[in-house]
Write an enzyme that holds these catalytic residues in place. Structure first.
Site, PDB file in Angstrom:
ATOM      1  N   ASP A 166      22.828  53.467  26.105  1.00  0.00           N
ATOM      2  CA  ASP A 166      23.754  54.459  25.548  1.00  0.00           C
ATOM      3  C   ASP A 166      24.751  54.858  26.638  1.00  0.00           C
ATOM      4  OD1 ASP A 166      22.199  54.523  23.228  1.00  0.00           O
ATOM      5  OD2 ASP A 166      21.522  56.587  23.497  1.00  0.00           O
ATOM      6  N   HIS A 213      29.417  57.285  23.882  1.00  0.00           N
ATOM      7  CA  HIS A 213      28.692  57.253  22.601  1.00  0.00           C
ATOM      8  C   HIS A 213      28.749  58.622  21.926  1.00  0.00           C
ATOM      9  CE1 HIS A 213      25.741  56.485  19.580  1.00  0.00           C
ATOM     10  NE2 HIS A 213      24.715  57.035  20.189  1.00  0.00           N
TER      11      HIS A 213
HETATM   12  C1  23J Z   1      23.891  57.995  16.388  1.00  0.00           C
HETATM   13  C2  23J Z   1      23.568  59.248  15.919  1.00  0.00           C
HETATM   14  C3  23J Z   1      22.399  59.839  16.282  1.00  0.00           C
HETATM   15  C4  23J Z   1      21.548  59.177  17.128  1.00  0.00           C
HETATM   16  C5  23J Z   1      21.844  57.906  17.634  1.00  0.00           C
HETATM   17  C6  23J Z   1      23.024  57.330  17.243  1.00  0.00           C
HETATM   18  C7  23J Z   1      20.928  57.200  18.569  1.00  0.00           C
HETATM   19  O1  23J Z   1      19.805  57.551  18.767  1.00  0.00           O
HETATM   20  C8  23J Z   1      21.405  56.087  19.412  1.00  0.00           C
HETATM   21  O2  23J Z   1      20.954  54.936  19.289  1.00  0.00           O
HETATM   22  O3  23J Z   1      22.232  56.334  20.277  1.00  0.00           O
HETATM   23  S1  23J Z   1      20.050  59.952  17.585  1.00  0.00           S
HETATM   24 MN    MN Z   2      21.753  54.464  21.271  1.00  0.00          MN
END
Ligand code: 23J
Ligand code: MN
Length: 257
Positions: free
Chosen positions: A74, A78
């Site tokens: 990550d 992100h």
């Molecule tokens: C997008 C929204 C929430 C989450 C996540 C992605 C992940 O856990 C991720 O893989 O980065 S919690």
């Molecule tokens: Mn992730």
């Protein structure tokens, strides 16, 4: 000198390399977000040719997947809290940060007893009293043995009130970001936040706070039970995707053997 010794130690096996990576396959579990949030594609693979009429001398595949599939990295961009870091995408992160020490905090017994177990600052205090202060620039890895759940349904452990999956409390992420100079936070589960992290303050603290501080995440790790509490060095280079928010990667741990 240092690098000659390092190369010899790898060759002789006095430094061992442990693979912390899950195998990518179509059944690889992918995080499930509730509506109205958009879903991530699962891993897909299709043959281009396999020493056959489509390519008599070669075998290769086409791949598809979300950036956050399987064992993955990550990046700060992100999350909206990390969106303005010019060095916060997988293509712009300083590569010096892709090699870093790791500490492993073993809460596997607690997670076995409680699927919604949350690591608190008190667990870190106990760990530091035994193993010393978390070193500057370290990855902090939460060992839960969750990777031993090979059934995707049990791994995701989705319930009516959301996933029942262990993770860090918001206070723990605050502590690591503000009191310790960590490189990032890594877990065995599908995401770096606890299954109930959507309801924390802030929501998804491992994402919100870590990425807001230009720090990284690692999810779907395995073999944390093969690492020492301190002393491992991780190699965590994600794919160089333009403006990428993360990517699947091979996570390697170097340990003194
Ligand atoms: C997008 C929204 C929430 C989450 C996540 C992605 C992940 O856990 C991720 O893989 O980065 S919690
Ligand atoms: Mn992730």
């Amino acid at each position: 000198m240092l690098l000659d010794q390092f190369a010899s130690a790898i060759l002789s096996g006095s430094i061992k390399i442990i693979d912390l990576t899950q195998t990518l396959m179509p059944s690889t579990p992918v995080i499930q977000l509730p509506p109205p949030f958009a879903p991530s594609n699962p891993f897909s693979i299709s043959e281009i040719s396999h020493y056959d009429e489509r390519g008599p001398g070669w075998y290769w595949n086409n791949l598809g997947m979300g950036e956050h599939t399987g064992t993955h990295f990550d990046a700060p961009i992100h999350w909206v809290t990390g969106k303005d870091y010019s060095d916060g995408g997988v293509d712009t992160i300083n590569v010096q940060r892709f090699v870093a020490p790791a500490v492993v905090i073993d809460v596997s017994k607690e997670a076995a007893a409680d699927e919604k177990f949350l690591m608190e600052p008190s667990h870190i205090e106990v760990w530091e009293s035994l193993h010393g202060r978390i070193p500057d620039g370290a990855w902090v890895l939460m060992r839960t043995d969750w990777s031993k759940r090979t059934d995707p349904a049990l791994f995701l452990n989705m319930k009516e009130d959301g996933p029942h999956v262990p993770g860090p409390s918001a206070a723990t992420v605050h502590f690591l970001v503000e009191q310790r100079n960590v490189t990032g936070w890594g877990v065995e589960a599908v995401g770096t936040d606890a299954g109930q992290g959507f309801a924390f303050e802030p929501a998804f603290p491992a994402h919100h706070l870590m990425h807001g501080a230009n720090k990284f995440g690692l999810a779907s790790l395995t073999n944390l039970d093969k690492l020492p509490p301190t002393g491992a060095v991780l190699i965590t280079a994600p794919l160089k995707i333009e403006k990428g928010s993360g990517s699947p990667l091979r996570v390697l741990a170097l340990v003194a053997g």
